[in-house]
Design a protein around this motif. Structure first.
Motif, short mmCIF file in Angstrom:
data_model
loop_
_atom_site.label_atom_id
_atom_site.label_comp_id
_atom_site.label_asym_id
_atom_site.label_seq_id
_atom_site.Cartn_x
_atom_site.Cartn_y
_atom_site.Cartn_z
N VAL A 367 2.29 -2.64 -1.42
CA VAL A 367 1.06 -3.37 -1.14
C VAL A 367 0.51 -2.95 0.23
N MET A 368 -0.76 -2.57 0.24
CA MET A 368 -1.48 -2.20 1.47
C MET A 368 -0.84 -1.03 2.20
N ARG A 369 -0.24 -0.13 1.44
CA ARG A 369 0.26 1.12 2.00
C ARG A 369 -0.14 2.25 1.06
N ALA A 370 0.08 3.49 1.50
CA ALA A 370 -0.36 4.63 0.71
C ALA A 370 0.73 5.16 -0.21
N THR A 371 1.91 4.54 -0.25
CA THR A 371 3.02 5.06 -1.03
C THR A 371 3.07 4.45 -2.43
N GLN A 372 3.49 5.25 -3.40
CA GLN A 372 3.55 4.79 -4.79
C GLN A 372 4.51 5.67 -5.57
N GLU A 373 4.94 5.18 -6.73
CA GLU A 373 5.75 5.93 -7.69
C GLU A 373 5.14 5.74 -9.07
N SER A 374 5.13 6.82 -9.87
CA SER A 374 4.52 6.76 -11.20
C SER A 374 5.45 7.31 -12.26
N ARG A 375 5.22 6.90 -13.49
CA ARG A 375 5.92 7.46 -14.65
C ARG A 375 4.92 7.58 -15.79
N GLU A 376 5.22 8.44 -16.73
CA GLU A 376 4.35 8.63 -17.88
C GLU A 376 4.26 7.34 -18.68
N GLY A 460 5.88 -6.25 1.91
CA GLY A 460 4.79 -7.15 2.28
C GLY A 460 4.20 -6.91 3.65
N TRP A 461 4.74 -5.95 4.40
CA TRP A 461 4.21 -5.64 5.73
C TRP A 461 3.42 -4.34 5.69
N THR A 462 2.45 -4.23 6.57
CA THR A 462 1.66 -3.01 6.65
C THR A 462 1.40 -2.67 8.11
N ALA A 463 1.09 -1.41 8.37
CA ALA A 463 0.82 -0.93 9.73
C ALA A 463 -0.66 -0.55 9.82
N PRO A 464 -1.51 -1.48 10.27
CA PRO A 464 -2.95 -1.24 10.23
C PRO A 464 -3.45 -0.13 11.15
N LEU A 465 -2.64 0.28 12.14
CA LEU A 465 -3.06 1.35 13.04
C LEU A 465 -2.58 2.72 12.57
N GLU A 467 0.67 3.84 11.73
CA GLU A 467 2.01 4.35 11.96
C GLU A 467 2.80 4.34 10.65
N PRO A 468 3.71 5.30 10.46
CA PRO A 468 4.45 5.39 9.20
C PRO A 468 5.47 4.28 9.04
N LEU A 469 5.65 3.84 7.80
CA LEU A 469 6.66 2.85 7.44
C LEU A 469 7.52 3.40 6.31
N THR A 470 8.76 2.93 6.23
CA THR A 470 9.61 3.29 5.11
C THR A 470 9.04 2.72 3.83
N ALA A 483 8.24 12.29 -5.58
CA ALA A 483 7.91 11.44 -4.44
C ALA A 483 7.72 12.30 -3.20
N PRO A 484 6.70 12.01 -2.39
CA PRO A 484 6.49 12.79 -1.17
C PRO A 484 7.60 12.52 -0.15
N VAL A 485 7.81 13.46 0.72
CA VAL A 485 8.80 13.28 1.78
C VAL A 485 8.26 12.28 2.79
N ALA A 486 8.99 11.20 3.03
CA ALA A 486 8.50 10.14 3.91
C ALA A 486 8.66 10.54 5.37
N ALA A 487 7.65 10.18 6.19
CA ALA A 487 7.73 10.39 7.62
C ALA A 487 8.67 9.37 8.23
N PRO A 488 9.27 9.68 9.38
CA PRO A 488 10.15 8.69 10.04
C PRO A 488 9.38 7.41 10.32
N SER A 489 10.00 6.26 10.05
CA SER A 489 9.32 4.99 10.22
C SER A 489 9.29 4.58 11.68
N ASP A 490 8.16 4.02 12.12
CA ASP A 490 8.05 3.50 13.48
C ASP A 490 8.64 2.10 13.61
N TRP A 491 8.87 1.42 12.49
CA TRP A 491 9.47 0.09 12.50
C TRP A 491 10.68 0.14 11.56
#
Length: 676
Positions: A367-376, A460-465, A467-470, A483-491
């Motif tokens: 929710v309110m992040r750019a990450t997702q997973e999909s299946r056929e 349920g948390w998001t980083a409005p500025l 910064e990357p999150l897990t 799945a894309p390679v995740a950037a190191p999380s700032d939190w």
């Protein structure tokens, strides 16, 4: 009044899609305009705006020039009507008569409280951070309309109209549009003349975005007059005829909202259209994506309409949620159906995750992040068929299933949902979205409190500025895309359970010092957010926030900061701080415990936010002037680290012991208002 919302939803159901075109270049022309405005004032900024390359002025309905336009409006608003008229008339109508200049743009609707004017060397007043509007339509800046209102207020309207008539006779570009606005403003214009003027706009076949922009401004002005209703409605219909294979952008959601306001205003001139559109069904609340805060989104707050058992997301900034007001655990099921026309997807949410399904993919999103997973996914009818498809969220007390047309798409352990146990509806994109036949069954439990942080996935948390999150989404079986390679999380959540954001010893010019973590849901009346943070001078400190308003907990007392990002239209520097003496409470020195954990609570009581530090009330201020009530944490990572633990939301008497039968069988019933 209730019939107005019903009429509006029925009318909106008959939208059709035709064509329009629009695009936006990639570079940002705002920075130079903002610098010129700050150093040389609005007259020079207007000249700099006009001098931009033609490519920078394409698609003025997009967000491209939003910060510059909003800042220009703010600067002009601080001047008298005579000064506004002098500057705008000289720019709009050059002395050589060669052109009529106009700039129109969608601008941000979220503005800081007026107290922040002190941070830019001004005296606080109502207009300090006024949001641009055309009559009752917020978020729309038009230099021509500001010129006309200034001319009318300063007694120069007839003089201006004479100049515009001369330019129109020469067929100067934009002259007829500005003259039409002036005639709408002039009380001496005949109704028949105005109807003829608007009818010509309705029958015009021009596909240009600039023409649609002009029509939107004309509609915003004309719909204030009841005698023009018969012409305003067809003009409003014309504005929302989109070709979704080509059209995209915030201006689409803006035009949907404008059309809805026009329909309400034309059918009930005395109504407060903006207030009606912001009503939500009881017991649900809107939760808009804070990542768009401070930028032009076309509709800063998502608007949801209800009619009988139907719910429509009318417009919104993008990743829009309608959340059930109370947390639910135990054994229960949310049932419903959804249909999405044209562009976008829609589904349900629980546990800080949302899901949706198309005829190709079943997708689970943070929710309110750019990450997702999909299946056929072959179990959904093609969108072109305009069918309703079933959605279910089912909890048996041990696991939670997301189902599409009764087929389970994924299952989650209940433990992974415990930090965000709120059911909700989710819609993204700019098409029309409808839900119907919603029902809650089973034996749901309303917990007395919810622990909001347990692990680094931060459901349920998001980083409005930015910064990357897990990511909280887990890989789905038969993944359609890797799945894309995740950037190191700032939190992150450390081994001892503390939420941490580390301090940076060095900061490059490209990096922002500001770090912020925001909860997806607003803090409501009667609720309390509690947590502890570790304080060590110059080493560890974190501040509470509500929306973009941060409360800086400093030894000498609380200061407030409006959190800015990028090319910000407010003129506020990132490191500003403002004192509100009347809202400070308690001792002069804050009761901070050095090298120790400090307890904080944020509670909304009778429309005021009360901040308590180590059992001492240190701040109390109204929240009505804040555009967002989503709580969060803020710190400057080049100065301190952040350590937080025991983050808990307590409902108190604001949360009932259990749901009523009516809330379960008809969860989107609208509570009657006084006078209905």
């Amino acid at each position: 009044m209730k019939c107005l919302a019903t009429l509006l939803l029925v009318l909106i159901c008959f939208e059709t899609t035709l064509s329009a075109q629009g695009s936006a270049p990639s570079s940002d022309p705002n920075a130079a305009i903002l610098r010129t405005l700050k150093t040389d004032g609005p007259a020079k900024a207007l000249d700099a705006l006009h001098a931009l390359p033609a490519r920078d002025l394409i698609d003025p309905f997009h967000v491209r020039l939003s910060p510059a336009a909003a800042a220009l409006h703010r600067a002009l608003l601080q001047l008298s009507s005579d000064e506004q008229y002098e500057i705008l008339s000289a720019w709009t109508l050059p002395a050589d008569g060669s052109a009529v200049r106009v700039i129109t743009a969608i601008v941000p609707e979220s503005a800081p409280p007026m107290e922040f004017a002190r941070a830019i060397g001004e005296r606080p007043k109502k207009e300090s951070f006024g949001v641009a509007s055309v009559e009752e339509v917020p978020g729309l800046f038009c230099s021509a309309w500001m010129l006309i209102t200034a001319a009318d207020d300063s007694g120069n309207l007839r003089k201006l109209m004479t100049q515009l008539e001369a330019s129109t006779s020469k067929k100067t570009a934009h002259a007829d549009f500005v003259l039409a606005l002036a005639r709408l403003r002039d009380s001496r214009s005949s109704v028949d003349e105005l109807k003829t003027l608007l009818e010509a706009r309705v029958t015009s076949e021009s596909p240009e975005i600039s023409v649609r922009m002009e029509d939107a401004v004309l509609l915003a002005v004309a719909m204030q007059r009841a005698e023009l209703a018969s012409v305003c409605e067809p003009l409003a219909e014309k504005l929302v005829k989109f070709d979704f294979t080509q059209d995209s952008g915030p201006w689409m959601t803006f035009l949907r909202r404008l059309r809805a306001m026009a329909l309400l205003k034309c059918n009930s001139p005395e109504s407060d259209a903006a207030a009606i559109l912001k009503e939500t069904p009881s017991p649900w609340i809107t939760a808009s994506d804070p990542r768009g805060s401070g930028t032009a989104t076309g509709s800063d707050q998502a608007l949801w309409l209800t009619h009988e058992d139907h719910v429509q997301r009318l417009s919104g900034p993008g990743d829009d949620l309608l959340l059930f007001r109370y947390p639910l655990t135990g054994k229960f099921e949310l049932k419903g159906e959804v249909s999405v026309f044209e562009h976008g997807v829609a589904g349900m949410t629980y546990g800080g995750l949302s899901f949706d399904a198309t005829d190709k993919l079943f997708t689970v999103r943070d929710v309110m992040r750019a990450t997702q997973e999909s299946r056929e996914w072959p179990f959904v009818a093609a969108k072109e068929l305009r069918m309703f498809n079933r959605l279910n969220i089912r909890s048996d007390g041990e696991r939670v299933q997301f189902l599409s047309n009764l087929h389970p798409g994924t299952a989650l352990p209940v433990a992974s949902c415990e930090t965000s146990p709120w059911l909700g509806l989710q819609a993204s994109g700019f098409g029309r979205t409808y839900f119907r036949n919603l029902e809650i069954v089973g034996d749901p439990v309303i917990p007395r409190e919810v622990t909001l942080v347990k692990d680094s996935r931060l459901h349920g948390w998001t980083a409005p500025l930015g910064e990357p999150l897990t990511t909280a989404v887990q890989p789905l079986m038969m993944a359609a895309t890797p799945a894309p390679v995740a950037a190191p999380s700032d939190w992150i959540v450390a081994a001892d359970g503390a939420l941490e954001s580390r301090k940076l010893e060095t900061l490059s010019n490209a990096e922002s010092a500001q770090r912020m973590l925001t909860w997806m849901r607003p803090l409501l009346e009667g609720e309390t957010l509690r947590y502890q943070f570790f304080y060590e001078e110059n080493i560890a400190l974190v501040h509470p926030a509500l929306g973009r308003l941060a409360f800086l907990l400093e030894p000498g007392g609380v200061r407030i900061r409006w959190i800015t990002s990028g090319s910000d239209w407010t003129g506020l520097e990132p490191d500003h701080g403002v004192i509100e003496p009347l809202h400070r409470k308690g001792p002069r020195e804050l009761p901070l415990k050095p090298t120790d954990w400090n307890a904080v609570s944020l509670q909304v009581l009778e429309g005021k936010l009360q901040i308590t530090l180590n059992e001492t009330v240190v701040y109390l201020r109204p929240v009505a002037d804040l555009p967002s009530h989503q709580p969060g944490f803020y710190h400057e990572r080049h100065q301190t680290s952040a350590r937080i633990r025991n983050v808990t939301l307590v409902g108190g008497t604001a949360w009932p012991e259990k749901l009523t039968p009516a809330q379960m069988t008809n969860p989107v019933a609208v509570s009657p208002r006084a006078g209905d």
